[in-house]
Motif scaffolding. Sequence first.
Motif, short mmCIF file in Angstrom:
data_model
loop_
_atom_site.label_atom_id
_atom_site.label_comp_id
_atom_site.label_asym_id
_atom_site.label_seq_id
_atom_site.Cartn_x
_atom_site.Cartn_y
_atom_site.Cartn_z
N ARG A 126 0.85 -1.20 0.00
CA ARG A 126 0.00 0.00 0.00
C ARG A 126 0.88 1.24 0.00
N PHE A 127 0.39 2.28 -0.62
CA PHE A 127 1.14 3.54 -0.61
C PHE A 127 0.17 4.71 -0.61
N LEU B 3 5.50 6.54 0.43
CA LEU B 3 4.72 7.75 0.19
C LEU B 3 5.25 8.44 -1.05
N ILE B 4 4.34 8.87 -1.93
CA ILE B 4 4.69 9.66 -3.11
C ILE B 4 4.17 11.08 -2.93
N ILE B 5 5.02 12.07 -3.21
CA ILE B 5 4.59 13.47 -3.24
C ILE B 5 4.87 13.98 -4.64
N ALA B 6 3.79 14.21 -5.41
CA ALA B 6 3.92 14.49 -6.85
C ALA B 6 3.97 15.99 -7.15
N GLY B 7 4.85 16.70 -6.46
CA GLY B 7 5.11 18.10 -6.82
C GLY B 7 4.40 19.13 -5.97
N ASP B 8 4.97 20.34 -5.99
CA ASP B 8 4.49 21.50 -5.23
C ASP B 8 4.35 21.19 -3.74
N LEU B 9 5.40 20.58 -3.22
CA LEU B 9 5.51 20.43 -1.76
C LEU B 9 5.58 21.81 -1.12
N TYR B 10 6.38 22.69 -1.72
CA TYR B 10 6.53 24.05 -1.21
C TYR B 10 5.68 25.03 -2.02
N ASP B 11 5.81 26.28 -1.71
CA ASP B 11 4.99 27.30 -2.38
C ASP B 11 5.87 28.44 -2.85
N GLY B 12 6.92 28.11 -3.59
CA GLY B 12 7.86 29.13 -4.00
C GLY B 12 8.97 29.25 -2.98
N ASP B 13 9.78 30.28 -3.14
CA ASP B 13 10.94 30.45 -2.25
C ASP B 13 10.48 30.77 -0.84
N TRP B 14 11.20 30.26 0.17
CA TRP B 14 10.83 30.47 1.56
C TRP B 14 11.41 31.77 2.07
N ARG B 15 10.79 32.27 3.14
CA ARG B 15 11.35 33.44 3.81
C ARG B 15 12.57 33.04 4.63
N ASP B 16 12.57 31.82 5.14
CA ASP B 16 13.70 31.32 5.93
C ASP B 16 13.68 29.79 5.86
N TYR B 17 14.54 29.17 6.66
CA TYR B 17 14.66 27.71 6.62
C TYR B 17 13.59 26.98 7.43
N LYS B 18 12.74 27.69 8.15
CA LYS B 18 11.79 27.01 9.04
C LYS B 18 10.87 26.07 8.29
N LEU C 54 -5.00 6.78 -0.92
CA LEU C 54 -4.41 5.55 -0.38
C LEU C 54 -4.69 4.42 -1.37
N VAL C 55 -3.63 3.78 -1.84
CA VAL C 55 -3.73 2.76 -2.89
C VAL C 55 -3.28 1.42 -2.34
N THR C 56 -4.10 0.39 -2.57
CA THR C 56 -3.76 -0.98 -2.17
C THR C 56 -3.60 -1.84 -3.42
N VAL C 57 -2.48 -2.55 -3.51
CA VAL C 57 -2.17 -3.38 -4.67
C VAL C 57 -1.95 -4.81 -4.22
N GLU C 58 -2.59 -5.74 -4.93
CA GLU C 58 -2.39 -7.17 -4.67
C GLU C 58 -2.08 -7.87 -5.98
N ASP C 59 -0.96 -8.58 -6.01
CA ASP C 59 -0.53 -9.32 -7.21
C ASP C 59 -0.59 -8.47 -8.46
N GLY C 60 -0.15 -7.23 -8.34
CA GLY C 60 -0.06 -6.35 -9.50
C GLY C 60 -1.33 -5.64 -9.88
N ASP C 61 -2.43 -5.90 -9.16
CA ASP C 61 -3.70 -5.24 -9.45
C ASP C 61 -4.09 -4.30 -8.31
N ILE C 62 -4.62 -3.13 -8.69
CA ILE C 62 -5.13 -2.20 -7.69
C ILE C 62 -6.49 -2.69 -7.22
N VAL C 63 -6.57 -3.04 -5.94
CA VAL C 63 -7.82 -3.60 -5.41
C VAL C 63 -8.60 -2.58 -4.58
#
Length: 423
Positions: free
Chosen positions: A5-6, A55-70, A230-239
């Motif tokens: 699962r992922f 876990l997959i994160i498919a882009g735009d984790l951030y929102d442009g440049d940060w003001r600082d490292y926080k 949330l994706v569950t896969v069994e024997d190559g098939d998404i169930v």
Amino acid sequence: MTRFRFFHAADIHLDSPLRGLSSLEGSAVARVRTATREALDTLVGLAIEEAVDFLIIAGDLYDGDWRDYKTGLFFAAQMGRLKKEGIPVYLLHGNHDAESQITRRLDLPDNVHVFGPRSAETFVLDELKVVLHGQSFLQRDVTDNLVPQYPPPVPGAFNIGVLHTGLGGMGGHANYAPCAIDDLTNKGYDYWALGHVHQASVLHENPHVVFPGNLQGRHAREVGAKGATLVTVEDGDIVELSMIPCDVVRWAVLSVPLADVERFGDVIDRIDDAVEAAIPTANGRLLACRIVLEGRTAIHDQLFASEDRMLAEARARALGLGDEVAWVEKVVISTQGEVDSETLAEREDAIGDLQRLLQEATMDKDLLVQIEDDIGKLVRQLPHEVRGNIDDGVLRAVVDGDFTALINEVSPYLSARLTAPEE
């Protein structure tokens, strides 16, 4: 039997600045300000609770440049929680991430695997017989179709393509990394983990092409439940494929009809009733709502004259429902007066003069050119994201360069301000 699962997430926009909140105070506003962080914290907690394999994160984790490292340090700490539980993360940078210079310099825990931007890259999970293919954005404006550059599927494995794409400009989003559904379904992969479009949708099954939507709604154009898939896969098939809510603030646009209302106090009561009725839809989260007043009403002019007071009273009523139960972001007046503009234009007084002037203005070429000179040049200097995220009708007309529409938008307001009784 091979079973795994992922979680597939995208468009977290961590620490995204929320417009219009800088001058506001209160616990509800504070919750809205920190919502993207809390949503990520919820996702990580669910990943651990569900014991997902990755876990997959498919882009735009951030929102442009940060003001600082926080911002980056917060993300690193969350990834550290997953590392402790042995959960790897596969991260792709989208158009907003590409703007950030700090992103490229921050070291992340070694369970985080970032797809490179120069060419498509593949990560292999041997025990699960899973391979992930993806390519990050090198710069914000990626206008090429990246799919042809992705490698062919690996035989005998469950192939996942990770891609940040506008897919033809879905939902009004900028068409970055454009491609067609056929490009994806013909690639031979089993699952396409997409990002960029903020509305969750399953566009195709077998192979699955999925947008999980953004993790947390950030304004009144991003209504309803938000989360990850949330994706569950069994024997190559998404169930099983489920959208799991992660949002801590849920946005809603509430229409309030005022056709039979004759007193200002009744308007506030109607708003109160609408907010209270919508609270269950938030499922225990803070309900952030925009109120739209509609219908032809005798107090149309008075509503414009009392706009600030109305918003204050609506917010007070929402606060009275309990701590962090509901918050009113804005009240939009979309009502109409009992007397239409044509009737007003027939009056032999200043109100009639104004109405006739406004009607004639849309055909005055010299006036439209002057408006373009005075306003248009300033608007074109606004960043793309600011111009793309405007939902006010007046500002939208200006940004679109439709100055006839601009005059039509402001005409009811000017007429109402002139005819409204003094408080």
